[in-house]
Write an enzyme that holds these catalytic residues in place. Structure first.
Site, PDB file in Angstrom:
ATOM      1  N   LYS A 118       0.854  -1.189   0.000  1.00 18.54           N
ATOM      2  CA  LYS A 118       0.000   0.000   0.000  1.00 18.54           C
ATOM      3  C   LYS A 118       0.884   1.230   0.000  1.00 18.54           C
ATOM      4  O   LYS A 118       1.920   1.244   0.667  1.00 18.54           O
ATOM      5  CB  LYS A 118      -0.923   0.011   1.227  1.00 18.54           C
ATOM      6  N   GLU A 187      -9.142   7.480   4.062  1.00 17.29           N
ATOM      7  CA  GLU A 187      -8.954   7.811   5.475  1.00 17.29           C
ATOM      8  C   GLU A 187      -9.378   9.234   5.798  1.00 17.29           C
ATOM      9  O   GLU A 187      -9.081  10.174   5.043  1.00 17.29           O
ATOM     10  CB  GLU A 187      -7.477   7.632   5.869  1.00 17.29           C
TER      11      GLU A 187
HETATM   12  N1  LIG Z   1      -2.928   4.199  16.801  1.00 19.04           N
HETATM   13  C1  LIG Z   1      -3.070   4.725  15.601  1.00 19.04           C
HETATM   14  N2  LIG Z   1      -4.285   4.677  15.013  1.00 19.04           N
HETATM   15  C2  LIG Z   1      -4.482   5.206  13.777  1.00 19.04           C
HETATM   16  O1  LIG Z   1      -5.620   5.137  13.266  1.00 19.04           O
HETATM   17  C3  LIG Z   1      -3.367   5.788  13.104  1.00 19.04           C
HETATM   18  C4  LIG Z   1      -2.107   5.798  13.753  1.00 19.04           C
HETATM   19  N3  LIG Z   1      -1.993   5.276  14.988  1.00 19.04           N
HETATM   20  N4  LIG Z   1      -0.996   6.311  13.164  1.00 19.04           N
HETATM   21  C5  LIG Z   1      -1.048   6.643  11.761  1.00 19.04           C
HETATM   22  C6  LIG Z   1      -2.340   7.214  11.422  1.00 19.04           C
HETATM   23  C7  LIG Z   1      -2.593   8.543  12.078  1.00 19.04           C
HETATM   24  N5  LIG Z   1      -4.002   8.517  12.230  1.00 19.04           N
HETATM   25  C8  LIG Z   1      -4.749   9.511  12.856  1.00 19.04           C
HETATM   26  C9  LIG Z   1      -4.318  10.039  14.052  1.00 19.04           C
HETATM   27  C10 LIG Z   1      -5.048  11.016  14.679  1.00 19.04           C
HETATM   28  C11 LIG Z   1      -6.211  11.497  14.112  1.00 19.04           C
HETATM   29  C12 LIG Z   1      -6.975  12.572  14.791  1.00 19.04           C
HETATM   30  O2  LIG Z   1      -6.661  12.947  15.907  1.00 19.04           O
HETATM   31  N6  LIG Z   1      -8.001  13.089  14.158  1.00 19.04           N
HETATM   32  C13 LIG Z   1      -8.814  14.170  14.680  1.00 19.04           C
HETATM   33  C14 LIG Z   1      -9.520  14.826  13.533  1.00 19.04           C
HETATM   34  C15 LIG Z   1      -9.879  16.229  13.852  1.00 19.04           C
HETATM   35  C16 LIG Z   1     -10.557  16.816  12.650  1.00 19.04           C
HETATM   36  O3  LIG Z   1     -11.786  16.641  12.563  1.00 19.04           O
HETATM   37  O4  LIG Z   1      -9.877  17.390  11.797  1.00 19.04           O
HETATM   38  C17 LIG Z   1      -9.842  13.647  15.660  1.00 19.04           C
HETATM   39  O5  LIG Z   1     -10.031  14.284  16.696  1.00 19.04           O
HETATM   40  O6  LIG Z   1     -10.462  12.586  15.409  1.00 19.04           O
HETATM   41  C18 LIG Z   1      -6.643  10.959  12.913  1.00 19.04           C
HETATM   42  C19 LIG Z   1      -5.906   9.959  12.293  1.00 19.04           C
HETATM   43  C20 LIG Z   1      -4.580   7.327  11.720  1.00 19.04           C
HETATM   44  N7  LIG Z   1      -3.482   6.384  11.847  1.00 19.04           N
HETATM   45  C1  LIG Z   2      -4.561   3.268   9.319  1.00 19.88           C
HETATM   46  C2  LIG Z   2      -4.138   2.370   8.207  1.00 19.88           C
HETATM   47  C3  LIG Z   2      -4.970   2.535   6.976  1.00 19.88           C
HETATM   48  C4  LIG Z   2      -2.688   2.580   7.900  1.00 19.88           C
HETATM   49  O1  LIG Z   2      -2.269   3.065   6.878  1.00 19.88           O
HETATM   50  C5  LIG Z   2      -1.739   2.189   8.945  1.00 19.88           C
HETATM   51  O2  LIG Z   2      -2.114   1.491   9.910  1.00 19.88           O
HETATM   52  O3  LIG Z   2      -0.569   2.556   8.815  1.00 19.88           O
HETATM   53 MG   LIG Z   3      -0.211   3.596   6.990  1.00 20.29          MG
END
Ligand SMILES: Nc1nc(=O)c2c([nH]1)NC[C@@H]1CN(c3ccc(C(=O)N[C@@H](CCC(=O)O)C(=O)O)cc3)CN21
Ligand SMILES: CC(C)C(=O)C(=O)O
Ligand SMILES: [Mg+2]
Length: 269
Positions: A118, A187
């Site tokens: 990916k 995502e």
């Molecule tokens: N433990 C973990 N889970 C994940 O899903 C993940 C990772 N790590 N590391 C790589 C990426 C990073 N990811 C993330 C990390 C944080 C948010 C986050 O805090 N999002 C905000 C969005 C705020 C907005 O609406 O703009 C949230 O509060 O949900 C989202 C994706 C998804 N992936």
């Molecule tokens: C959140 C998924 C789609 C990913 O790319 C990851 O785990 O690194």
């Molecule tokens: Mg990834």
């Protein structure tokens, strides 16, 4: 095992054919024992570069290397037997040129035995995706919120809150699918954009933080098991293993200090 009873792994083609059907079940795994647990229930196991943050304590996925992905990819392939295993290409291993991407993806495929790789990015990665798929490497795309570009996107921000950005995101998915990707992770996008992308592309969309409109779902296993700290809104904790582990470790510590462990059952005489 006879040829007839040998369980074959789910293939990229089989995933591609699931468009619009029963939702595709995907989870991450980074180790052999957890891959075995996921393998019993999921269609696809992703060795995500999230492993850098989740199990190596890195602040982002930027520092993850091809070597790390290969080590964990090998463990997950060994621990599973039925689900398709997809390995994330880490930051810096594929963006420079299609040739660089092929060299590293071929190494990942060859050294792990995974079924696909990916890589993150939309229209700009289409020539690279075509280069790989034409040379025998199945590719899963990843559009919307792309964590490897967090520094240029201004953090982990949900995409598509502004409808003006929708055509660009839809075009990203269209170009990734057109280049030969067998499925696309979508995502961190608002529901109507996930809906638009899913109805526009012919390959399955696998959502994370992208609503139930996608053709499948993926979560980071550690998040849904309750092993990670604060989790984003898109995560549901299906278990609370972190709290269970905390209680178990506290019990062990007390038992050792009070000489209740090892007990009669644990001693060789
Ligand atoms: N433990 C973990 N889970 C994940 O899903 C993940 C990772 N790590 N590391 C790589 C990426 C990073 N990811 C993330 C990390 C944080 C948010 C986050 O805090 N999002 C905000 C969005 C705020 C907005 O609406 O703009 C949230 O509060 O949900 C989202 C994706 C998804 N992936
Ligand atoms: C959140 C998924 C789609 C990913 O790319 C990851 O785990 O690194
Ligand atoms: Mg990834």
């Amino acid at each position: 095992m006879s040829v007839e009873t040998r369980v074959k792994r789910v293939t990229a083609l089989q995933i591609a054919e699931r468009k619009g059907g029963t939702p595709i079940v995907a989870l991450t795994a980074y180790t052999a024992p957890l891959a075995a647990l996921v393998d019993a229930h999921a269609d696809l196991i992703l060795v995500g570069d999230s492993l850098g943050m989740v199990i190596h304590g890195l602040p982002s996925t930027i520092g993850v290397t091809v070597e790390m992905m290969i080590l964990h990819g090998q463990a997950v392939v060994r621990g599973s037997g039925r689900a398709m295993v997809v390995v994330d290409m880490p930051f810096g291993s594929y963006e420079e040129s299609p040739e660089q991407a092929f060299r590293n993806a071929a190494r990942v495929m060859g050294e792990t035995g995974c079924g696909a790789v990916k890589l993150e990015g939309g229209s700009r990665m289409a020539p690279t995706i075509r280069f790989l798929t034409e040379r025998g490497i199945p590719v899963m795309g990843h559009v919307g919120l792309t964590p490897q570009t967090t520094h240029t996107m201004g953090g982990f921000k949900t995409q598509g809150r502004d409808a003006e950005s929708w055509p660009r995101h839809v075009q990203d998915a269209v170009d990734v699918a057109g280049a030969g990707a067998f499925a696309i992770v979508v995502e961190g996008v608002v529901e109507p954009l996930a809906d638009r992308i899913t109805e526009t592309v012919a390959v399955p969309t696998i959502g994370i933080g992208a609503s139930a409109r996608c053709d499948g779902q993926i979560l980071v296993l550690d998040d849904m098991l309750g092993l990670t700290g604060r989790v984003p809104r898109f995560v549901r904790r299906f278990a609370d293993l972190g709290a269970q582990a905390d209680r178990a470790i506290a019990d062990y510590a007390a038992a050792v200090r009070e000489r209740r462990f090892p007990g009669e059952d644990n001693v060789y005489r």
